[in-house]
Design a protein around this motif. Sequence first.
Motif, PDB file in Angstrom:
ATOM      1  N   GLN A  50       9.626   1.286 -15.281  1.00 53.10           N
ATOM      2  CA  GLN A  50      10.864   1.035 -14.549  1.00 53.10           C
ATOM      3  C   GLN A  50      10.617   0.554 -13.126  1.00 53.10           C
ATOM      4  N   LEU A  51       9.466   0.868 -12.568  1.00 52.70           N
ATOM      5  CA  LEU A  51       9.149   0.428 -11.212  1.00 52.70           C
ATOM      6  C   LEU A  51       8.828  -1.062 -11.119  1.00 52.70           C
ATOM      7  N   VAL A  52       8.480  -1.670 -12.238  1.00 50.33           N
ATOM      8  CA  VAL A  52       8.086  -3.079 -12.231  1.00 50.33           C
ATOM      9  C   VAL A  52       9.334  -3.955 -12.215  1.00 50.33           C
ATOM     10  N   PRO A  53       9.465  -4.827 -11.231  1.00 49.09           N
ATOM     11  CA  PRO A  53      10.662  -5.671 -11.151  1.00 49.09           C
ATOM     12  C   PRO A  53      10.688  -6.741 -12.241  1.00 49.09           C
ATOM     13  N   GLU A  54      11.862  -7.301 -12.452  1.00 50.79           N
ATOM     14  CA  GLU A  54      11.988  -8.419 -13.382  1.00 50.79           C
ATOM     15  C   GLU A  54      11.242  -9.624 -12.819  1.00 50.79           C
ATOM     16  N   GLY A  55      10.778 -10.483 -13.701  1.00 55.19           N
ATOM     17  CA  GLY A  55      10.111 -11.695 -13.245  1.00 55.19           C
ATOM     18  C   GLY A  55       8.719 -11.850 -13.828  1.00 55.19           C
ATOM     19  N   ASP A  56       7.920 -12.645 -13.163  1.00 55.50           N
ATOM     20  CA  ASP A  56       6.589 -13.020 -13.623  1.00 55.50           C
ATOM     21  C   ASP A  56       5.612 -11.876 -13.349  1.00 55.50           C
ATOM     22  N   LEU A  57       5.151 -11.222 -14.395  1.00 56.09           N
ATOM     23  CA  LEU A  57       4.255 -10.080 -14.242  1.00 56.09           C
ATOM     24  C   LEU A  57       2.927 -10.492 -13.616  1.00 56.09           C
ATOM     25  N   LEU A  58       2.401 -11.621 -13.999  1.00 54.84           N
ATOM     26  CA  LEU A  58       1.122 -12.074 -13.455  1.00 54.84           C
ATOM     27  C   LEU A  58       1.221 -12.275 -11.945  1.00 54.84           C
ATOM     28  N   GLN A  59       2.266 -12.923 -11.506  1.00 52.93           N
ATOM     29  CA  GLN A  59       2.458 -13.122 -10.078  1.00 52.93           C
ATOM     30  C   GLN A  59       2.631 -11.784  -9.364  1.00 52.93           C
ATOM     31  N   PHE A  60       3.343 -10.876 -10.014  1.00 52.61           N
ATOM     32  CA  PHE A  60       3.542  -9.564  -9.410  1.00 52.61           C
ATOM     33  C   PHE A  60       2.221  -8.818  -9.252  1.00 52.61           C
ATOM     34  N   LEU A  61       1.341  -8.899 -10.236  1.00 50.24           N
ATOM     35  CA  LEU A  61       0.040  -8.234 -10.144  1.00 50.24           C
ATOM     36  C   LEU A  61      -0.766  -8.772  -8.963  1.00 50.24           C
ATOM     37  N   LYS A  62      -0.672 -10.066  -8.712  1.00 55.42           N
ATOM     38  CA  LYS A  62      -1.379 -10.650  -7.576  1.00 55.42           C
ATOM     39  C   LYS A  62      -0.767 -10.205  -6.254  1.00 55.42           C
ATOM     40  N   GLU A  63       0.553 -10.216  -6.182  1.00 57.41           N
ATOM     41  CA  GLU A  63       1.218  -9.793  -4.947  1.00 57.41           C
ATOM     42  C   GLU A  63       0.990  -8.306  -4.678  1.00 57.41           C
ATOM     43  N   SER A  64       0.977  -7.518  -5.737  1.00 55.02           N
ATOM     44  CA  SER A  64       0.732  -6.091  -5.602  1.00 55.02           C
ATOM     45  C   SER A  64      -0.668  -5.825  -5.078  1.00 55.02           C
ATOM     46  N   LEU A  65      -1.636  -6.618  -5.492  1.00 54.91           N
ATOM     47  CA  LEU A  65      -3.000  -6.482  -4.987  1.00 54.91           C
ATOM     48  C   LEU A  65      -3.029  -6.684  -3.477  1.00 54.91           C
ATOM     49  N   GLU A  66      -2.346  -7.698  -3.005  1.00 49.82           N
ATOM     50  CA  GLU A  66      -2.304  -7.957  -1.568  1.00 49.82           C
ATOM     51  C   GLU A  66      -1.701  -6.776  -0.810  1.00 49.82           C
ATOM     52  N   LYS A  67      -0.684  -6.152  -1.395  1.00 48.90           N
ATOM     53  CA  LYS A  67      -0.034  -5.009  -0.746  1.00 48.90           C
ATOM     54  C   LYS A  67      -0.950  -3.792  -0.711  1.00 48.90           C
ATOM     55  N   VAL A  68      -1.699  -3.590  -1.780  1.00 45.54           N
ATOM     56  CA  VAL A  68      -2.645  -2.467  -1.803  1.00 45.54           C
ATOM     57  C   VAL A  68      -3.717  -2.670  -0.736  1.00 45.54           C
ATOM     58  N   VAL A  69      -4.245  -3.887  -0.645  1.00 45.70           N
ATOM     59  CA  VAL A  69      -5.270  -4.183   0.356  1.00 45.70           C
ATOM     60  C   VAL A  69      -4.711  -3.971   1.757  1.00 45.70           C
ATOM     61  N   SER A  70      -3.518  -4.478   2.005  1.00 48.04           N
ATOM     62  CA  SER A  70      -2.892  -4.337   3.322  1.00 48.04           C
ATOM     63  C   SER A  70      -2.687  -2.873   3.693  1.00 48.04           C
ATOM     64  N   LEU A  71      -2.285  -2.080   2.724  1.00 47.04           N
ATOM     65  CA  LEU A  71      -2.039  -0.660   2.979  1.00 47.04           C
ATOM     66  C   LEU A  71      -3.322   0.079   3.331  1.00 47.04           C
ATOM     67  N   PHE A  72      -4.326  -0.051   2.490  1.00 50.31           N
ATOM     68  CA  PHE A  72      -5.528   0.778   2.650  1.00 50.31           C
ATOM     69  C   PHE A  72      -6.472   0.264   3.728  1.00 50.31           C
ATOM     70  N   GLU A  73      -6.431  -1.017   4.025  1.00 47.89           N
ATOM     71  CA  GLU A  73      -7.303  -1.494   5.099  1.00 47.89           C
ATOM     72  C   GLU A  73      -6.786  -1.037   6.466  1.00 47.89           C
ATOM     73  N   GLY A  74      -5.536  -0.570   6.514  1.00 45.99           N
ATOM     74  CA  GLY A  74      -4.977  -0.062   7.754  1.00 45.99           C
ATOM     75  C   GLY A  74      -5.189   1.429   7.951  1.00 45.99           C
ATOM     76  N   ILE A  75      -5.924   2.058   7.046  1.00 45.44           N
ATOM     77  CA  ILE A  75      -6.178   3.505   7.119  1.00 45.44           C
ATOM     78  C   ILE A  75      -7.615   3.736   7.572  1.00 45.44           C
ATOM     79  N   SER A  76      -7.782   4.559   8.576  1.00 49.95           N
ATOM     80  CA  SER A  76      -9.125   4.825   9.091  1.00 49.95           C
ATOM     81  C   SER A  76      -9.907   5.715   8.126  1.00 49.95           C
TER      82      SER A  76
END
Length: 205
Positions: A50-76
């Motif tokens: 249910q958390l996965v939005p409608e649309g292109d799953l492949l594109q979402f997986l790529k965008e989600s990767l960028e968000k994970v990187v952005s989140l964790f690279e900001g943590i000391s």
Amino acid sequence: MAAALFLWYLIEKNSKMKIVIFSESLKGVFRMVQRPNNNEFPDYYVPYVQLVPEGDLLQFLKESLEKVVSLFEGISEEDAQFRYEPGKWRIKEVLGHMADTERIMSYRLLRVGRGDKTPLAGFNENDYVAGAQMGELPLQSILADFIAVRKATITLVENMPESAWTNVGNANGMEVTARAIAYIIAGHAIHHRSIVTDRYLTKLN
């Protein structure tokens, strides 16, 4: 089946890991993975799907990767050892769990997608976290592992034959389709990214 060409480069800048994704799509390559019906996976995976939005799953997986990187690279490194309650995982252990789970789920996707009917074993997430001794690993090393796993997931999804998405397999004693596994993978990362933001970082800030 034709395949889109994706090139990834990891760029290290100012001691922070950056991920840049370049894509060149070929005509008529990828057909969107259809959202699974609720009878294609066990009930306990419903919140993830249910958390996965409608649309292109492949594109979402790529965008989600960028968000994970952005989140964790900001943590000391110091903050990555934080637990929001006694007995809860450290931040870096949450990320390690994300990588381990996606690696296992992608293996399940491979097996089911290839038409393998062999029952696949479950796993105990707490045993995996303890066994990995992630508290001893640098956060950036765990992040690099997650990036590698997600890149492999993306190419697996990208190149999966359309006819394979409705294949049914058995994992942890329950029936599940290939496309359901792909959605579970996507939703699992969203779930844990939200936990880090809402339960950990709010108490650190």
